[in-house]
Design an enzyme around this catalytic site. Structure first.
Site, PDB file in Angstrom:
ATOM      1  N   ASP A  98      -3.477   7.322  -3.606  1.00  0.00           N
ATOM      2  CA  ASP A  98      -3.313   6.191  -2.690  1.00  0.00           C
ATOM      3  C   ASP A  98      -3.645   4.920  -3.479  1.00  0.00           C
ATOM      4  O   ASP A  98      -4.666   4.869  -4.172  1.00  0.00           O
ATOM      5  CB  ASP A  98      -4.303   6.408  -1.532  1.00  0.00           C
ATOM      6  CG  ASP A  98      -4.141   5.427  -0.390  1.00  0.00           C
ATOM      7  OD1 ASP A  98      -3.344   4.486  -0.491  1.00  0.00           O
ATOM      8  OD2 ASP A  98      -4.850   5.618   0.631  1.00  0.00           O
ATOM      9  N   GLU A 105     -11.045   0.837  -1.214  1.00  0.00           N
ATOM     10  CA  GLU A 105     -10.002  -0.002  -0.617  1.00  0.00           C
ATOM     11  C   GLU A 105     -10.565  -1.227   0.080  1.00  0.00           C
ATOM     12  O   GLU A 105     -10.567  -1.312   1.307  1.00  0.00           O
ATOM     13  CB  GLU A 105      -9.232   0.877   0.385  1.00  0.00           C
ATOM     14  CG  GLU A 105      -8.025   0.240   0.990  1.00  0.00           C
ATOM     15  CD  GLU A 105      -7.215   1.227   1.829  1.00  0.00           C
ATOM     16  OE1 GLU A 105      -7.680   2.353   2.083  1.00  0.00           O
ATOM     17  OE2 GLU A 105      -6.119   0.833   2.242  1.00  0.00           O
ATOM     18  N   HIS A 163      -6.355  10.050   5.358  1.00  0.00           N
ATOM     19  CA  HIS A 163      -7.630   9.387   5.632  1.00  0.00           C
ATOM     20  C   HIS A 163      -8.675  10.429   6.010  1.00  0.00           C
ATOM     21  O   HIS A 163      -8.889  10.703   7.174  1.00  0.00           O
ATOM     22  CB  HIS A 163      -7.492   8.340   6.748  1.00  0.00           C
ATOM     23  CG  HIS A 163      -7.261   6.964   6.215  1.00  0.00           C
ATOM     24  ND1 HIS A 163      -8.027   5.885   6.578  1.00  0.00           N
ATOM     25  CD2 HIS A 163      -6.354   6.509   5.338  1.00  0.00           C
ATOM     26  CE1 HIS A 163      -7.584   4.810   5.927  1.00  0.00           C
ATOM     27  NE2 HIS A 163      -6.559   5.158   5.180  1.00  0.00           N
ATOM     28  N   ASP A 196       0.864  -1.182   0.000  1.00  0.00           N
ATOM     29  CA  ASP A 196       0.000   0.000   0.000  1.00  0.00           C
ATOM     30  C   ASP A 196       0.897   1.228   0.000  1.00  0.00           C
ATOM     31  O   ASP A 196       1.719   1.401   0.900  1.00  0.00           O
ATOM     32  CB  ASP A 196      -0.898  -0.031   1.247  1.00  0.00           C
ATOM     33  CG  ASP A 196      -2.024   0.987   1.194  1.00  0.00           C
ATOM     34  OD1 ASP A 196      -1.929   1.956   0.411  1.00  0.00           O
ATOM     35  OD2 ASP A 196      -2.988   0.839   1.970  1.00  0.00           O
ATOM     36  N   GLU A 222      -6.594  -1.413  -3.973  1.00  0.00           N
ATOM     37  CA  GLU A 222      -7.025  -0.029  -3.744  1.00  0.00           C
ATOM     38  C   GLU A 222      -6.694   0.862  -4.934  1.00  0.00           C
ATOM     39  O   GLU A 222      -5.604   0.779  -5.499  1.00  0.00           O
ATOM     40  CB  GLU A 222      -6.329   0.545  -2.500  1.00  0.00           C
ATOM     41  CG  GLU A 222      -6.659   2.011  -2.237  1.00  0.00           C
ATOM     42  CD  GLU A 222      -5.978   2.569  -0.993  1.00  0.00           C
ATOM     43  OE1 GLU A 222      -4.912   2.056  -0.623  1.00  0.00           O
ATOM     44  OE2 GLU A 222      -6.513   3.513  -0.403  1.00  0.00           O
ATOM     45  N   HIS A 267     -11.755   5.635   1.847  1.00  0.00           N
ATOM     46  CA  HIS A 267     -11.764   6.945   2.504  1.00  0.00           C
ATOM     47  C   HIS A 267     -11.594   8.071   1.512  1.00  0.00           C
ATOM     48  O   HIS A 267     -11.155   7.848   0.377  1.00  0.00           O
ATOM     49  CB  HIS A 267     -10.621   6.984   3.526  1.00  0.00           C
ATOM     50  CG  HIS A 267      -9.302   6.562   2.916  1.00  0.00           C
ATOM     51  ND1 HIS A 267      -8.460   7.444   2.303  1.00  0.00           N
ATOM     52  CD2 HIS A 267      -8.728   5.336   2.767  1.00  0.00           C
ATOM     53  CE1 HIS A 267      -7.413   6.780   1.830  1.00  0.00           C
ATOM     54  NE2 HIS A 267      -7.552   5.491   2.087  1.00  0.00           N
TER      55      HIS A 267
HETATM   56 CO    CO Z   1      -5.986   4.058   1.530  1.00  0.00          CO
END
Ligand code: CO
Length: 291
Positions: A96, A188, A163, A85, A276, A155
């Site tokens: 992200d 995610e 976040h 991640d 994600e 998020h």
């Molecule tokens: Co994330």
């Protein structure tokens, strides 16, 4: 969303895509986790962005928040399900992205979370309720015979906030939040063959500055200055700091100055997959940032 925000978010996403491409032949049996994490973080810098948080490498039952310590000697093992991640930001505008890499026999579990992301993204447009996305994610994961992890969420992304609201649950909730034009969101999902819940397992290498306050001790003051200058409110790794004495770190966490992000692991020992992507909500669709 203004032009600058849009451009920088898209560029951060481009950089992440390139880094993940390069990671494909780095995450192999026998490679050191620390080398992979540092490679990814350095590559983000080289390509003109900054890491929005430390490279998370969560293996098997670990779902999130693991990053290697300074002297970590661990290596990838045959059979591992590895989740990487990564976040990149340009002047605070964050992209992200996470993928699962299979060093064993986990292809169905990985497909479950990957397909869940794509199905959810297909449904995104202005006015859609995040509860609908949760329902799509849950149904996709269950169609493979697995469970979504219910206490990890997608998020929003806001400048220097990795976040941000809204939380996007990975299961069908009663009500969510209506998506608005220009929202940057990360979808995610996590899928597992366990019970579908994670809890802290003690180890912690990731922190962020929560509530700065003046401190007397010079060493601590210097550490907090380093954090606020370089990382602002974004998560950082202990290994990124010049000095990070454990005793002061834990004291600052107790006092609410720092927030800790302990490793989150599936409570029943189930294996966890993750996928994600970041998108921007548009009138009739989602604009893809990391794919
Ligand atoms: Co994330």
């Amino acid at each position: 969303m203004n032009e600058e925000a849009l451009e920088k978010t898209i560029k951060a996403g481009e950089i992440l895509k390139q880094v993940f491409k390069l990671l494909e032949d780095k995450v192999v049996v026998g490679a050191k986790l620390l080398e992979v994490a540092e490679f990814a973080e350095n590559k983000i810098l080289e390509l003109g962005a900054k890491p929005a948080f430390p490279c998370n490498i969560s293996i098997n039952s670990d779902a999130a928040h693991f990053t290697p310590a300074k002297n970590d000697q661990r290596t990838f093992k045959k059979g591992d399900l590895v989740k990487i991640d990564l976040g990149a930001h340009i002047d605070g505008y964050i992209a992200d992205m996470a993928v699962s890499i299979d060093l064993g026999d986990h292809s169905e579990l990985i497909k479950a979370s990957k397909e869940a992301v794509f199905n959810a993204i297909d449904a995104i447009k202005v006015g859609v309720d995040t509860a609908k996305l949760g329902k799509i994610i849950e149904e996709t994961i269950r169609s493979y015979g697995f469970k979504p992890v219910v206490n990890l969420t997608g998020h929003g992304l806001m400048p220097y906030i990795a976040h941000a609201p809204p939380s996007i649950y990975n299961y069908a909730t009663q009500r969510g939040v209506e998506l608005k034009e220009g929202m940057v969101i990360a979808i995610e999902p996590f899928a597992t063959n366990g019970v579908g819940r994670v809890a802290e397992r003690g180890e912690c290498e990731i922190y962020s500055l929560l509530n700065p306050k003046p401190v007397r001790l010079r060493m601590v003051r210097e550490m907090l200055n380093e954090i606020s200058e370089k990382y602002k409110t974004l998560p950082f790794a202990k290994r990124w700091l010049k000095k990070a004495p454990e005793i002061f770190i834990s004291k600052l966490v107790r006092e609410g100055v720092l927030r800790d992000y302990p490793v989150l692991s599936e409570v029943s020992g189930g294996i966890v997959s993750q996928w994600e992507h970041t998108v921007i909500v548009e009138k009739d669709s989602a604009r893809l940032v990391t794919l």
